[in-house]
Design a protein around this motif. Structure first.
Motif, short mmCIF file in Angstrom:
data_model
loop_
_atom_site.label_atom_id
_atom_site.label_comp_id
_atom_site.label_asym_id
_atom_site.label_seq_id
_atom_site.Cartn_x
_atom_site.Cartn_y
_atom_site.Cartn_z
N THR A 94 0.92 -0.86 -0.37
CA THR A 94 -0.09 -0.01 -0.15
C THR A 94 0.58 1.77 -0.09
N ALA A 95 1.84 0.89 0.89
CA ALA A 95 3.10 2.22 0.98
C ALA A 95 3.87 2.60 -0.46
N VAL A 96 3.56 1.35 -1.01
CA VAL A 96 4.63 1.20 -2.55
C VAL A 96 3.43 1.94 -3.49
N ILE A 97 1.96 1.76 -3.62
CA ILE A 97 1.05 2.48 -4.79
C ILE A 97 0.63 3.91 -4.11
N ALA A 98 1.03 4.41 -2.34
CA ALA A 98 0.30 5.28 -2.36
C ALA A 98 1.72 6.58 -2.77
N LEU A 99 3.13 6.13 -2.82
CA LEU A 99 4.33 6.57 -3.76
C LEU A 99 4.26 6.96 -5.11
N ALA A 100 3.71 6.17 -5.59
CA ALA A 100 3.57 6.59 -7.12
C ALA A 100 2.40 7.30 -7.44
N ALA A 101 1.80 6.74 -6.74
CA ALA A 101 0.18 7.90 -6.91
C ALA A 101 0.29 9.29 -6.49
N TYR A 102 1.44 9.35 -5.52
CA TYR A 102 2.09 11.28 -4.92
C TYR A 102 3.28 11.30 -6.44
N PHE A 103 3.90 10.78 -7.39
CA PHE A 103 4.15 10.91 -8.39
C PHE A 103 3.38 11.00 -9.60
N LEU A 104 2.13 10.44 -9.59
CA LEU A 104 1.40 10.47 -10.82
C LEU A 104 0.94 11.48 -10.53
N LEU A 105 -0.23 11.62 -9.69
CA LEU A 105 -1.23 12.59 -10.27
C LEU A 105 -0.71 14.21 -8.97
N GLY A 106 0.61 14.10 -8.79
CA GLY A 106 0.99 15.28 -7.66
C GLY A 106 1.05 16.31 -8.53
N THR A 107 1.12 16.16 -9.67
CA THR A 107 1.52 16.61 -11.62
C THR A 107 0.23 17.77 -11.77
N PRO A 108 -0.76 16.94 -12.10
CA PRO A 108 -1.88 17.81 -12.31
C PRO A 108 -3.03 18.00 -11.09
N LEU A 109 -2.07 17.92 -9.62
CA LEU A 109 -3.20 18.62 -8.90
C LEU A 109 -2.17 19.51 -8.39
N ALA A 110 -0.84 19.85 -7.71
CA ALA A 110 0.48 20.29 -7.31
C ALA A 110 1.18 21.62 -8.12
N LEU A 111 1.09 20.89 -9.20
CA LEU A 111 1.61 21.49 -10.19
C LEU A 111 1.63 21.13 -12.27
N PRO A 112 0.49 21.83 -11.97
CA PRO A 112 0.15 22.11 -13.28
C PRO A 112 0.86 22.92 -14.31
N GLY A 113 1.14 23.98 -14.02
CA GLY A 113 2.00 24.38 -15.05
C GLY A 113 3.23 23.75 -15.54
N GLN A 114 3.92 22.86 -14.88
CA GLN A 114 5.20 22.21 -15.28
C GLN A 114 4.68 20.43 -16.17
N ALA A 115 2.95 20.85 -15.81
CA ALA A 115 2.91 19.05 -16.47
C ALA A 115 2.70 19.02 -18.36
N LEU A 116 2.71 17.90 -19.30
CA LEU A 116 3.47 17.52 -19.91
C LEU A 116 1.06 17.23 -21.05
N PHE A 117 1.09 18.43 -21.19
CA PHE A 117 -0.29 18.50 -21.97
C PHE A 117 -1.30 18.47 -20.59
N GLY A 118 -0.64 19.29 -19.82
CA GLY A 118 -1.52 19.58 -18.56
C GLY A 118 -1.83 18.39 -17.64
N VAL A 119 -1.43 17.30 -18.16
CA VAL A 119 -2.14 16.53 -16.82
C VAL A 119 -0.26 15.45 -16.47
N LEU A 120 0.77 15.00 -17.98
CA LEU A 120 1.22 14.06 -17.47
C LEU A 120 2.61 14.75 -16.88
N PRO A 121 3.06 13.91 -15.86
CA PRO A 121 4.53 14.46 -15.18
C PRO A 121 5.75 14.53 -16.38
N SER A 122 6.32 15.68 -15.85
CA SER A 122 7.54 16.01 -16.47
C SER A 122 8.99 16.06 -15.42
#
Length: 796
Positions: A94-122
């Motif tokens: 569960t901790a590993v999945i939570a860490l992956a979700a942190y990086f995957l969803l953190g880009t559009p939620l916290a740093l949308p200005g640095q996302a690729l196409f507004g969603v994907l992490p960069s």
């Protein structure tokens, strides 16, 4: 094939067929596990408390820009914790999945200005998620609010909500419902409040001096937590022993009453005893000490240094300066009879000493009407001081890093006065760009309908008497504030002469703005001085008339092209007066005439006459110097015929009276209800009903002491349960036990004979003795808690 062989084969075939049918009949395990209704409520409460806590980030980040990051972090962390429990995953997975979700969803939620196409992490967003989690906390308390740069600072509310929700929800769905937890005390559930409480504390510490509905959020957080803990305690109690429906209802109503009382008392106490914003503890002020202007000499005291020593020195160049635009250096609103200076830090949020750290943007002043916006580039040459030259009210300030100087972390700005300071010093080679908006100045006809603003500025002290006399003389009989101020401005300009005290000036002029220099300026004829003296005299006169006034020092160069060179000879000073809803209106009282007569032999045009009127009562020091007896008699505060209560009495009443009311009012109300309940049972109805009322009174008394009355049980069964609980809790049992009293009451109710009054009184006497002994043995704390409990009467 033999018969035995055939029989063995038949049995084998039958066994295989049976195994196949059993395999088909065996149920398959569901993909998702199920959670109890209690667990879902626990999760909902923890999420609600976390949302209340993260709302405190609003002052630091502003304009709800943090909402998507903070709420998204709570949903991501809590959602992964729930998913791991429903899928029966281990803690580690569960901790590993939570860490992956942190990086995957953190880009559009916290740093949308640095996302690729507004969603994907960069790469930038992934590094920002790491930097924000590690270094964002320190940047959040060392940068000016609202926090907008660097971009990774937006990760702070995201990672805080994510971590708290992940841990709290994981404990709620895994640890709290664990086997044996139903017998655990309510403290086991209270452990889960640590996470939301820490999130609430973090939002408070990272905030500013202006809280975001602090009282409402605090009371709401405490109310929800208390109701939830009371509900959990009730769940544990019902699991141990079946409880009457009326008891559950009374507990629910009692808990709601306590929470409602706490909300009302908390709201009242918060409104009465709330400290001022200046007294709040702010971490950013403790980690990075506030800029103290009093550590440096007063800017106005060094006015003559520019007019004499630096007269021809090129101080800095300005590109983009418009004709008639002035450069602001420092603003002063405190006077001690010696010099005008910037106020001490923390005196007031609108004062000249309230400097804050520089952020990506600078908020607009609290009293301001925007005018023309402009942008200029400034290159420092021979200027060296702590005060940074700016234009109007600065809203953007960026430094050129290519020069090798980037004092961003040492810049302090004051939004109320439009000034900036660099604690590391402004030196040769510094280059920066200023974006500013000028104050819109209405004409005098429009200002005639506007009163001066009601502001609390630092006091002016040691003001000479001649200032009051000249203020009234120069202001004349004008009806409006703007007319009086214009009259003072015109009088100083028409009656005075300009001289910087240089050898080339026609007449000498002494430097300074102290009380003796003001007396010399306003008493002698002709008046001779420069911007330092005239701006100071105008400000003192306006303050004596009750108008909020401050002195501004800066430069007024003549624009000759796209780039203007500013020298020490361009230094100037002027005054600003605050008008309600408009802003700070400038006044320039310095005369332009320099040909002052050297020898004055004739009587001056405006010879000071003996003043018989009293100065305005704004300055008690001046009144005491003139006629202290009359001032005291004419003070309306001394003619009060009624009794006035000192402020400290109200404070003491608030600190002591509110807790006493919160304690005694519910106690008296519950005591009255108990007396009414007993009187009804003892005096209402036939004798058998009144005898039964004695047992009901006994059961309610034991329940209010914390014992459990079994639901749907006879009196003998209830008496046996109460005796067992009393023995376990070291409570005394009356002679004969409670079962004898139960039999006595059952006989009075069910034997069909007429019940004598003596039997009723015997039952009530036994009840009173049993409750009295149990209350004494329970101890003072438990007895006090029992006094606040009320078990509603049940129908027979």
């Amino acid at each position: 094939m033999t018969a035995a062989t055939q029989g063995g084969a038949g049995r084998a075939g039958a066994g295989a067929a049976g195994a196949s049918r059993a395999a088909r009949a065996a149920p398959t395990a569901p993909v998702f596990d199920s959670l109890s209704r209690t667990t879902w409520i626990d999760v909902a409460v923890l999420v609600a408390l976390s949302l209340i806590a993260v709302a405190g980030f609003e002052p630091a980040f502003g304009h709800y820009a943090f909402a998507s990051a903070a709420v998204g972090g709570i949903l991501v962390g809590g959602g992964v914790a729930l998913l791991g429990r429903l899928l029966r995953l281990s803690w580690l997975l569960t901790a590993v999945i939570a860490l992956a979700a942190y990086f995957l969803l953190g880009t559009p939620l916290a740093l949308p200005g640095q996302a690729l196409f507004g969603v994907l992490p960069s790469l930038d967003s992934l590094s920002g998620l790491v930097l924000g989690a590690v270094f964002g906390w320190s940047d959040a308390v060392t940068l000016q609010a609202p926090l907008e740069a660097p971009p990774y600072v937006a990760v702070v509310p995201y990672v805080a909500g994510w971590l708290v929700a992940l841990v709290s929800v994981s404990l709620a769905v895994r640890w709290l419902p664990r086997r044996g937890s139903r017998r655990a005390p309510v403290g086991r559930a209270a452990v889960l409040l640590v996470g939301p409480a820490l999130l609430l504390l973090a939002a408070i510490l990272l905030g500013t001096r202006d809280p975001f509905f602090a009282g409402v959020r605090g009371v709401l957080f405490a109310g929800v937590a208390l109701v939830w803990l009371a509900w959990r305690r009730g769940r544990f109690a019902r699991d141990r022993v079946e409880t009457d429906t009326a008891v559950r209802r009374s507990r629910l109503l009692g808990g709601a009453a306590v929470v409602l009382g706490a909300v009302l008392v908390g709201a009242l106490a918060g409104a009465v005893l709330a400290p001022p914003a200046a007294s709040r503890f702010v971490v950013r002020d403790e980690i990075t000490p506030p800029f103290d202007p009093l550590d440096y000499p007063s800017p106005l005291a060094g006015f003559r240094k520019y007019t004499k020593d630096l007269q021809k020195t090129k101080l800095f160049t300005v590109t983009g300066l418009r004709q008639g635009q002035v450069i602001r250096l420092a603003t002063m609103d405190s006077y001690d009879g010696i010099v005008w200076s910037v106020a001490a830090p923390g005196s007031d949020t609108d004062a000249s000493g309230a400097f804050e750290l520089l952020g990506s943007t600078i908020p607009r002043p609290p009293l301001f009407t925007p005018g023309i916006a402009s942008t200029a580039s400034i290159d420092v040459l021979g200027y060296s001081d702590v005060w940074l030259p700016t234009l109007g009210y600065t809203d953007r300030l960026t430094f050129d890093a290519h020069t090798g100087q980037d004092p961003t972390t040492t810049v302090r700005v004051n939004t109320a006065t439009g000034t900036a300071a660099v604690t590391s010093g402004v030196r040769d080679g510094l280059s920066y760009t200023v974006g500013a908006t000028a104050q819109k100045i209405p004409n005098d006809r429009a200002l005639a309908k506007v009163p001066p603003a009601k502001l609390t500025l630092p006091p002016v002290t040691n003001v000479p008497d001649v200032v009051s006399a000249k203020a009234e003389e120069y202001a004349g009989s004008a009806d409006t504030a703007i007319q009086k101020l214009r009259n003072i401005e015109r009088s100083l300009k028409s009656l005075g002469y300009l001289s910087h005290g240089r050898a080339s000036d026609p007449v000498p002029s002494r430097a300074g703005e102290g009380a003796d220099r003001m007396t010399d300026l306003l008493s002698k004829s002709p008046m001779v001085g420069d911007q330092e003296q005239y701006a100071s005299a105008f400000a003192l006169m306006a303050r004596r008339l009750g108008y909020p006034t401050r002195v501004v020092m800066g430069f007024a160069p003549k624009v000759t092209g796209s780039t203007t060179t500013v020298t020490g000879d361009d230094v100037t000073a002027w005054d600003e007066v605050a008008f309600d809803g408009v802003g700070w209106v400038p006044f320039f009282p310095t005369p332009t005439k320099t040909d002052a007569p050297k020898n004055q032999t004739t009587k001056p045009k405006l010879e000071p006459q003996p003043q018989v009127r009293q100065p305005p009562p704004a300055d008690p020091r001046a009144e005491d110097l003139l006629t202290p007896v009359k001032t005291k008699d004419n003070d309306p505060k001394d003619k009060t015929s009624g009794f006035s209560i000192p402020v400290w009495v109200w404070v003491v009443l608030g600190v002591i009276g509110i807790p006493l009311l919160a304690y005694f009012v519910p106690l008296l109300v519950i005591a009255a209800l108990k007396r009414r309940r007993r009187r009804r049972r003892e005096t209402t109805g036939p004798p058998d009903r009144r005898a039964a009322g004695a047992w009901d009174e006994l059961a309610d008394g034991y329940a209010e002491l914390g014992l459990t009355i079994p639901e749907r049980s006879t009196r003998l069964q209830a008496a046996s349960s109460l005796e067992q609980q009393s023995a376990a809790q070291s409570l005394p049992v009356p002679d004969g036990g409670l079962r004898d009293l139960a039999r006595h009451v059952d006989a009075a109710v069910f034997d069909g004979t007429d019940v004598a009054e003596q039997r009723v009184q015997t039952a009530w006497g036994a009840t009173d003795r049993a409750l009295s002994e149990a209350t004494k043995a329970a101890g003072p704390l438990r007895a006090r808690l029992a006094a606040f409990r009320y078990r509603r009467p049940r129908r027979a």
